[in-house]
Design a protein around this motif. Sequence first.
Motif, short mmCIF file in Angstrom:
data_model
loop_
_atom_site.label_atom_id
_atom_site.label_comp_id
_atom_site.label_asym_id
_atom_site.label_seq_id
_atom_site.Cartn_x
_atom_site.Cartn_y
_atom_site.Cartn_z
N UNK A 305 0.83 -1.21 0.00
CA UNK A 305 0.00 0.00 0.00
C UNK A 305 0.86 1.26 0.00
N UNK A 306 2.01 1.18 0.67
CA UNK A 306 2.91 2.34 0.71
C UNK A 306 3.55 2.60 -0.66
N UNK A 307 3.69 1.54 -1.46
CA UNK A 307 4.35 1.68 -2.76
C UNK A 307 3.36 1.77 -3.92
N UNK A 308 2.04 1.59 -3.65
CA UNK A 308 1.08 1.42 -4.74
C UNK A 308 0.97 2.65 -5.64
N UNK A 312 1.74 2.70 -9.72
CA UNK A 312 0.83 3.13 -10.79
C UNK A 312 1.49 4.22 -11.63
N UNK A 313 2.14 5.15 -10.95
CA UNK A 313 2.82 6.25 -11.65
C UNK A 313 3.95 5.72 -12.54
N UNK A 314 4.74 4.78 -12.02
CA UNK A 314 5.85 4.23 -12.80
C UNK A 314 5.36 3.49 -14.04
N UNK A 315 4.27 2.74 -13.91
CA UNK A 315 3.71 2.03 -15.07
C UNK A 315 3.24 3.02 -16.13
N UNK A 316 2.57 4.08 -15.70
CA UNK A 316 2.08 5.10 -16.64
C UNK A 316 3.25 5.81 -17.32
N UNK A 317 4.29 6.13 -16.56
CA UNK A 317 5.46 6.80 -17.12
C UNK A 317 6.09 5.98 -18.24
N UNK A 546 17.19 3.89 -7.41
CA UNK A 546 15.79 3.67 -7.07
C UNK A 546 14.85 3.85 -8.25
N UNK A 547 15.42 3.79 -9.47
CA UNK A 547 14.58 3.84 -10.67
C UNK A 547 13.60 2.68 -10.64
N UNK A 548 12.33 2.99 -10.73
CA UNK A 548 11.24 2.00 -10.71
C UNK A 548 11.30 1.11 -9.45
N UNK A 591 2.56 -5.73 -13.47
CA UNK A 591 2.58 -4.62 -14.42
C UNK A 591 1.57 -4.91 -15.53
N UNK A 592 0.65 -3.99 -15.82
CA UNK A 592 -0.34 -4.25 -16.85
C UNK A 592 0.31 -4.39 -18.23
N UNK A 593 0.06 -5.51 -18.90
CA UNK A 593 0.61 -5.76 -20.23
C UNK A 593 -0.46 -6.43 -21.09
#
Length: 689
Positions: A305-308, A312-317, A546-548, A591-593
């Motif tokens: 939950x702390x990383x969620x 989401x932001x990293x996947x969108x980026x 700490x990339x992704x 990761x959504x694919x």
Amino acid sequence: MSANPFLDTTFESRWSQHTPELIAPAIEAALARAQAAIDAIGALESPALTYGNTFLAMERATEELNYAWGKVTHLQSVADSPALRDAHNALLPTVSAFFARISLNPALWSRLKTFAATPEAVALTGIHRRFIDETVEEFRQSGADLPDAQRTRLEALQTELAEITQKYGDNVLDATNAWELIVTDETRLRGIPEHAIAAAKRSAESKNLGSPEKPVWRFTLHMPSQEPVMTYADDESLRREVWTAATAVGGQAPHDNSELVKRIIALRDEKARLLGKPHFADLVLARRMAGSGERALAFMEDMGSRAHAAFVRECAELEEFKARRTGAPRSVLKPWEVGYWSEKLRQERYDFDDEVLRPYLPMDRVIAGLFDLASRVFGLRITERPAGSVEVWDPAVKFYDLKDSAGRHLGSFYADWYPRESKRGGAWMGYLVTGGPQPDGTRTPHLGYICGNLTPPAEGKPALLAHDEVETIFHEFGHLLHHLLGEVEIKSLNGVNVAWDFVELPSQIMENWCWERESLDLFARHHETGAAIPEDIFQKMTAAKNFRSACATIRQVQFARMDLLLHMRAQEFAEGDIETHARALVADCMIPTEPPGKTIVKRFGHLFSDPVGYAAGYYSYKWAEVLDADAFTRFKREGVFSSVVGAEFVEHILSRGNSAEPAELYRRFMGRDPDLAALLARNGLVPAA
């Protein structure tokens, strides 16, 4: 000295003589002697019971068998062959049944329980008190108080689990080795680093494929071959082929693990219920730091939950980046694109490519620097034995001695770092001999080994490692130190024989030194010039660390949640497709694919290639990460080479094994309970204090 090498306790083993036909006579003899020793304890009259002829006698009873069988299983991991596998598998049910019967032996349990209640036992303190308490709990947790019929069922269940988890692991190894991809068109290799292309060419030549006039390139599913393709290959079809093959491991005949997974889960669930627990997770975690499946799951869900939001932001980026680079509309990526476009984004954002580090990470300097670090921080001296002076199971294996600053021989170890077809994948540490303090006041050396599947040397060049491979070496070395520095006189409580959510602390804390400028300068030196990593590259490397990181965190949450829920809700997965079930448990952590990615449930050796292993315990990596990030703050505060902090880490953690509760050992070192904030800050998920 025994004529049979599997029983010979000479410190330096005669590996060339450990042939498959000698396994059965050795193990059968050791089994007979172990059974006789246990029967002798069970035949004692109550007035004659002492600590020495009950608990200590039981500790000694299986020593020879553990040693001999440990050699067999080790060889199967590093030098597998059809004859060795057949010999191992033929004896596996018998050995498994023997160990399962120990805690279910009514006569033995009666003697142990009776002695444990005597004034002599109650008066014991320290490690001996701990040994009695741990043994009694282990027997109870293993079913010692069960009625006869249930004990019989438990024995059979344990034997079947040993057989089918072995089969699961064999399937993963065989499926991995069965696949190869031969590339004949050099243009398909665009983007792949030169070292990986050269390795693929050498691999083809080793199989007599291609010719100097018409070279070909052979890729396999071993990580040094697979990873560069998935990360760097411009040819999407090449990445798709490798991804398709990798995700099929354990999922296709004749190496299909689908039904084995369901059977393993069902047997573990039945075992838990026989032993009065609602599910396997509660059975396994009862004596670990987490205490229960629910608490372990809550810990991982909290982490998730702390990383969620960042996940989401990293996947969108990444989707936006690919769209920008290709000019195509934004859409979800294909699963074989994630690693490739992630690397492109990282290079753009930080102007940093991991491959620029390889020339600075030659294996020989990395190892020398690691040993230098161990000397500075822990007061150790490590020297390599000359090649040929000690027998090894493969010419690439090296042998080392480890001494303290006073010259005391604490232990020795083998190091086996490069992939072979006869060797299982991954990286691990194990041990062959547990020495330590002896009853007569002397101390005997320990013997261990560390293994990996790292980038091998190229022709005329040393092995040049990726930075994460260096982390792997440091990680396994931490496990090794936990064994070799053990000062616990009860062997079964020494070294790595601790709660599994504590065992990764000594290994994971070592990885921290792979990121500090001071320690990098010990080993990260250019293989030709000896120059340290340039400051601008170091700054980019640490900026990109700490990339992704949220994606990496959620990936661990995915594995741990799948593990825990499979074992907490086992009866839901008896029917139907296990991949479909597993994916439903963790879809929001993937990761959504398009097409959707696959879980690793059919090739998850940590969970399913051992009767217990990391089953219901994969959360341990993150749990111990909290401990290691927090513990390393002492080194950051007092000096990364602080011999004072190092000595305290040896005194309170590395030398103590399971001599006290893990939480107590941790408090002795840190002076308080662990703080989650250090890990969140290290991963860039909250601002550093």
